[in-house]
Design a protein around this motif. Structure first.
Motif, PDB file in Angstrom:
ATOM      1  N   GLY A   1     -20.903 -26.059  15.154  1.00  0.00           N
ATOM      2  CA  GLY A   1     -21.952 -27.040  15.462  1.00  0.00           C
ATOM      3  C   GLY A   1     -21.399 -28.289  16.132  1.00  0.00           C
ATOM      4  N   VAL A   2     -20.271 -28.787  15.626  1.00  0.00           N
ATOM      5  CA  VAL A   2     -19.645 -29.973  16.230  1.00  0.00           C
ATOM      6  C   VAL A   2     -19.189 -29.647  17.654  1.00  0.00           C
TER       7      VAL A   2
ATOM      8  N   HIS B   1     -19.235 -22.606  10.438  1.00  0.00           N
ATOM      9  CA  HIS B   1     -20.520 -22.914  11.073  1.00  0.00           C
ATOM     10  C   HIS B   1     -20.621 -24.401  11.412  1.00  0.00           C
ATOM     11  N   LEU B   2     -20.027 -25.258  10.583  1.00  0.00           N
ATOM     12  CA  LEU B   2     -20.039 -26.692  10.863  1.00  0.00           C
ATOM     13  C   LEU B   2     -19.134 -27.015  12.049  1.00  0.00           C
ATOM     14  N   VAL B   3     -17.972 -26.363  12.102  1.00  0.00           N
ATOM     15  CA  VAL B   3     -17.043 -26.544  13.220  1.00  0.00           C
ATOM     16  C   VAL B   3     -17.728 -26.130  14.524  1.00  0.00           C
TER      17      VAL B   3
ATOM     18  N   LYS C   1     -13.249 -30.825   4.033  1.00  0.00           N
ATOM     19  CA  LYS C   1     -14.415 -30.824   4.923  1.00  0.00           C
ATOM     20  C   LYS C   1     -14.366 -32.012   5.882  1.00  0.00           C
ATOM     21  N   SER C   2     -14.098 -33.201   5.359  1.00  0.00           N
ATOM     22  CA  SER C   2     -14.028 -34.402   6.202  1.00  0.00           C
ATOM     23  C   SER C   2     -12.845 -34.332   7.154  1.00  0.00           C
TER      24      SER C   2
ATOM     25  N   TYR D   1     -16.518 -23.326   6.338  1.00  0.00           N
ATOM     26  CA  TYR D   1     -16.922 -24.453   7.185  1.00  0.00           C
ATOM     27  C   TYR D   1     -17.013 -24.091   8.674  1.00  0.00           C
TER      28      TYR D   1
ATOM     29  N   HIS E   1     -13.570 -32.009   9.947  1.00  0.00           N
ATOM     30  CA  HIS E   1     -14.504 -32.607  10.906  1.00  0.00           C
ATOM     31  C   HIS E   1     -13.750 -33.500  11.898  1.00  0.00           C
TER      32      HIS E   1
ATOM     33  N   ASN F   1     -22.064 -29.441  20.001  1.00  0.00           N
ATOM     34  CA  ASN F   1     -22.563 -30.786  20.286  1.00  0.00           C
ATOM     35  C   ASN F   1     -21.761 -31.444  21.411  1.00  0.00           C
TER      36      ASN F   1
ATOM     37  N   THR G   1     -11.713 -31.344  14.243  1.00  0.00           N
ATOM     38  CA  THR G   1     -12.594 -30.701  15.216  1.00  0.00           C
ATOM     39  C   THR G   1     -13.020 -31.681  16.298  1.00  0.00           C
ATOM     40  N   ARG G   2     -13.422 -32.864  15.875  1.00  0.00           N
ATOM     41  CA  ARG G   2     -13.840 -33.889  16.841  1.00  0.00           C
ATOM     42  C   ARG G   2     -12.691 -34.221  17.801  1.00  0.00           C
TER      43      ARG G   2
END
Length: 192
Positions: A44-45, A40-42, A80-81, A38, A84, A48, A87-88
């Motif tokens: 990306g957040v 790459h998703l971290v 995953k959730s 995950y 997220h 952002n 990370t946020r």
């Protein structure tokens, strides 16, 4: 269409195995394998929020360091959730901290400084998230649990019913009413 497989269930099972392995043994390789799926998703957040590649790369490493301790103490159903949200929160805290440290002298031409424009946008997001979190706390417990599982943890109606023990029709009602009450609360608090 038989060749298409639903692998989302398998991914959650694999995640659960890696989490259990890490919690039982403290094996950082298991945690690294899990996080790598995950990362790459971290990134990306983080990108952002920060709008800066280097700062986002640093945040990805800092979040991994947070995982080392936080994953041991939290019961995670959907990694995953959960990741997220972690990370946020990390990004928002970093932005809040940097906003406090940003002192502007009268000589600075901050009107043309795009950095401050981004901070205003991020503060607006943070304010909206804070309002939403406060409004979530005002919901009745059944609605709050159902909305949290359905929207934030991305569970389906059946999973929400299984986790909470509520009847399927009640779950749908709690989610619908919770969503309406949440919207009313957010609109009321946003206008103040």
């Amino acid at each position: 269409m038989r060749f298409i497989k639903n692998t989302s269930g398998n991914a959650q099972q694999d995640d659960a195995k890696l989490i259990a392995q890490y919690k039982n043994t403290g094996d950082l390789d298991a945690l690294g394998t899990l996080y790598n799926k995950y990362m790459h998703l971290v990134f990306g957040v983080c990108l952002n929020y920060f709008k800066d590649e280097e700062q986002s790369k640093d945040a990805v490493m800092q979040i991994f360091e947070e995982l080392v301790t936080k994953l041991k103490i939290h019961e995670v159903q959907n990694f995953k959730s959960w990741l997220h949200v972690l990370t946020r929160n990390h990004c928002l805290m970093a932005l809040r901290k940097s906003a406090k440290q940003n002192n502007v002298s009268l000589d600075d031409t901050f009107v043309e400084n795009s950095e401050f424009v981004h901070l205003d946008i991020d503060n607006t997001k943070e304010t909206q998230l804070t309002i939403m979190e406060k409004c979530m706390e005002t919901l009745p417990e059944e609605q709050r649990k159902s909305v949290d599982l359905f929207y934030l943890q991305e569970k389906c109606y059946k999973e929400v019913a299984d986790i909470t023990g509520y009847d399927m029709l009640k779950v749908k009602s709690y989610i619908q009413n919770g969503k309406r009450n949440l919207k009313i609360c957010i609109e009321k608090n946003s206008s103040e």
